[in-house]
Design a protein around this motif. Sequence first.
Motif, short mmCIF file in Angstrom:
data_model
loop_
_atom_site.label_atom_id
_atom_site.label_comp_id
_atom_site.label_asym_id
_atom_site.label_seq_id
_atom_site.Cartn_x
_atom_site.Cartn_y
_atom_site.Cartn_z
N UNK A 184 -7.45 -1.72 1.60
CA UNK A 184 -6.48 -2.39 2.48
C UNK A 184 -5.33 -2.94 1.65
N UNK A 185 -5.66 -3.54 0.50
CA UNK A 185 -4.62 -4.14 -0.34
C UNK A 185 -3.67 -3.08 -0.88
N UNK A 186 -4.21 -1.91 -1.24
CA UNK A 186 -3.36 -0.85 -1.75
C UNK A 186 -2.40 -0.37 -0.66
N UNK A 187 -2.94 -0.18 0.53
CA UNK A 187 -2.09 0.31 1.62
C UNK A 187 -1.05 -0.74 2.01
N UNK A 188 -1.50 -1.97 2.15
CA UNK A 188 -0.55 -3.03 2.53
C UNK A 188 0.59 -3.10 1.52
N UNK A 189 0.24 -3.09 0.25
CA UNK A 189 1.25 -3.26 -0.80
C UNK A 189 2.25 -2.11 -0.77
N UNK A 190 1.77 -0.91 -0.58
CA UNK A 190 2.67 0.25 -0.59
C UNK A 190 3.64 0.21 0.59
N UNK A 191 3.10 -0.05 1.78
CA UNK A 191 3.98 -0.03 2.96
C UNK A 191 4.95 -1.21 2.93
N UNK A 192 4.47 -2.36 2.46
CA UNK A 192 5.38 -3.51 2.35
C UNK A 192 6.46 -3.22 1.32
N UNK A 193 6.09 -2.62 0.21
CA UNK A 193 7.09 -2.33 -0.81
C UNK A 193 8.14 -1.36 -0.26
N UNK A 194 7.67 -0.40 0.53
CA UNK A 194 8.62 0.56 1.11
C UNK A 194 9.62 -0.13 2.03
N UNK A 195 9.17 -1.21 2.68
CA UNK A 195 10.03 -1.91 3.63
C UNK A 195 10.72 -3.13 3.03
N UNK A 196 10.40 -3.47 1.79
CA UNK A 196 10.99 -4.67 1.18
C UNK A 196 10.41 -5.95 1.75
N UNK A 197 9.16 -5.91 2.11
CA UNK A 197 8.49 -7.08 2.68
C UNK A 197 7.46 -7.58 1.66
N UNK A 198 7.42 -8.88 1.36
CA UNK A 198 6.41 -9.37 0.41
C UNK A 198 4.98 -9.17 0.91
N UNK A 199 4.13 -8.68 0.01
CA UNK A 199 2.70 -8.52 0.33
C UNK A 199 1.91 -9.49 -0.54
N UNK A 200 0.88 -10.08 0.06
CA UNK A 200 0.02 -11.03 -0.66
C UNK A 200 -1.40 -10.53 -0.48
N UNK A 201 -2.09 -10.27 -1.60
CA UNK A 201 -3.45 -9.72 -1.45
C UNK A 201 -4.47 -10.59 -2.17
N UNK A 202 -5.57 -10.87 -1.48
CA UNK A 202 -6.67 -11.66 -2.04
C UNK A 202 -7.81 -10.68 -2.38
N UNK A 203 -8.13 -10.59 -3.66
CA UNK A 203 -9.16 -9.64 -4.09
C UNK A 203 -10.33 -10.38 -4.71
N UNK A 204 -11.55 -9.91 -4.43
CA UNK A 204 -12.71 -10.51 -5.10
C UNK A 204 -12.73 -10.06 -6.57
N UNK A 205 -12.66 -11.01 -7.49
CA UNK A 205 -12.59 -10.66 -8.92
C UNK A 205 -13.79 -9.82 -9.32
N UNK A 206 -13.56 -8.80 -10.10
CA UNK A 206 -14.61 -7.91 -10.66
C UNK A 206 -15.26 -7.00 -9.64
N UNK A 207 -14.76 -6.97 -8.43
CA UNK A 207 -15.49 -6.23 -7.40
C UNK A 207 -14.70 -5.06 -6.82
#
Length: 551
Positions: A259-282
Amino acid sequence: MAAATMSKSAAATNYHHRELGYGRPLGLRRLKKPSSLFLGFSRHAKCSTLRVEATTHQAEQNPPSSEVADGNGSPLNASKKRNSNSIKDEARRHCLSEPPTTFSAKYVPFSPYEPTDESYSLDEIVYRSKDGKLLDVQHDMDALRKFDGKYWKSLFDSRVGKTTWPYGSGVWSKKEWVLPEIDNDDIVSAFEGNSNLFWAERFGKEMLGMNDLWVKHCGISHTGSFKDLGMTVLVSQVNRLKKMNKNLLGVGCASTGDTSAALSAYCAAAGIPAIVFLPANKISIAQLVQPIANGAVVLSLDTDFDGCMRLIRDVTEQVPIYLANSLNSLRLEGQKTAAIEICQQFDWEVPDWVIVPGGNLGNIYAFYKGFVMCKELGLTNRIPRLVCAQAANANPLYLHYKAGWKNFLPVKASPTFASAIQIGDPVSIDRAVYALKNSDGIVEEATEEELMDASAQADLTGMFTCPHTGVALSALIKLREKNVIGRTDRTVVVSTAHGLKFTQSKIAYHSKEIPELQSKFANPPVDVKANLGSVMDALQSRLPSLREKGF
Ligand SMILES: Cc1ncc(COP(=O)(O)O)c(C=O)c1O
Ligand SMILES: N[C@@H](CCOP(=O)(O)O)C(=O)O
C-alpha cells in the motif's frame, strides 16, 4: 538441535530479517518533506461529464464500436487522432459539452443486513458511519441498468489496449462503475490493470491434474502489487478534493509494504505529499525503498502492522491527512475491477473458483463486489466461489471460519514469509465475512513450509511468485487434494505482488538456509571451477540424460 527446537515463526523471523529493511536508516532521516504542497495542477480545460447516458434506446441498438472509447459515442481512436503533446489534452478536446452525467455513487454504511438512509457524498472526507460501521461505495444501479449487459461488455472491450485517456487503464476503462463523476483531468493513473491472466498449464496439469488453472498476475503492475488498482482511484479523488479546496495536507497509510509503495508513487505523480507508517523490520527492502525513492515521508515504527494501523487512524482523525488504507472504501472500487477484468478475459464467462490471499481483507470483498456487479448488470449470470487464503501465522479469518463464523477474535500475527499479510486485526473483517458467506466461500490457511513450497513449485513452471501467491497456491493444492476443487473446475489464483519484491526469502529457500523447512524444491546454484572438465562433470551430475547419451 537449536534449529530443531526453533519455532517456525522464529525461523521465519530470522530468515525474514535478511530480506527486511531492519528499520535501518537507509537515508530515512535525510528525507525531506516536500516543501510545496500539491504542485502541478495547471490543467485548465474541464471535462467533467460523461455522455454514456445519451439515450438508452440508442445504446441498446448501437453498442459502441471499437472506435468509441470515451463512453459517449464520440469516436476517439488514439492512433488515428493523435496529434497533440498530451493524451489528456486530446481526451479533453473530444469531450462534448453538457448534459451532465446521470451516473453517480455515494458512501453508505456497510450494513447489508440492516440498510439505512444514511449516506455521504464521495466529496466528503468520511471513513465510518455515524455508529462506526465501515462504509461502502454504492452506485446508482438503476442508472447503470438503463444499459444492458451487451452494451457494457462492448464498451469495456472497446477500451482494452488503447492509449485513450483515461480509459487505457484497466481501472478507468470501467470508470462509470468506479468513480463516475470524476473529471478525467483529475485522474491520476499509470494505466494500471489489464494484467495478464496466465494459463498455468504445467502447474495445473502436472501438479494438480487440472487443465483450466489460471493465475491473475495483479502484481505485474506499476508498483508491483494489486494496490495500484485501488490507489489510482483514491489519489484521483484526493486530487479532485484538493481542487475543490478541501483542507488536506497529504495522504497517509499504514502498510506492510505494498500500500505504501502504491500510495507514494501515485502521490508523487500528482505532487501530493504521502506519509507512510511502516512496521520496522517487517517489510522487504524492495518494498521499503519504493516510498523512499518516491519522496514520501516514511516513518519506520517500532510496532507491527496493526499498531501502525491504529496510529494512522489516530493521526488522520487529528490532522488533515487523508486515510489511504482499504478502510477507505474508495480503494475497493479500483480493486474490484480485477474481478471484472477476469470475466472480461474469459469473454465474459465466470470461473468456478477464485482464490485470493487475505490480510487486511479489503481485497476479498473487492473481488466479490466486482463479480456481483457484473452479474447484476447483466454481463454474467453467476458469481464464482471465493476462497480466502491466509498464512497460518496470521490467520484470524481462518479461525473465525473454522469456528462457524462465531465471535471474531483478532490474533497477534507472527512473522511470516508472506509478510504483507502479517495482519492480526483485519479492518475489513465484516466485509470479508459477508463476501465469503454470499459466495459459498471457503477459508484456507498455509504453513510457512506449505507456502514456500507452493511458491517454489509454481516458479519451477515458469512463474516468479511472491509468498502471498504461495499462500493462495497452497490453498489450491489443499482444496484439490480434498477434491473440493475438481480437476476440470476453472480456477483463478490471484497473484497479488511481484516476486521480485521478495527475492531474499527465495534465496534463503533455494540455499536451504531456513531451519525447519526442508526446502524440497530448492535449486541451489553449483560452484564450479572454470575449466571444461569440471563444467562437464557438473553438467553430467545435473543432467543425467547427458551421460545416458554418451556425453
Ligand atoms: C501482496 C499482498 N497480498 C495480499 C494482501 C492482502 O490483501 P488484503 O489486505 O486486501 O486482504 C496484501 C495486503 O494486505 C498484499 O500486500
Ligand atoms: N498488505 C497491505 C496491508 C494494508 O492493507 P490495506 O489494503 O488496508 O491498505 C500493505 O501492503 O500495506
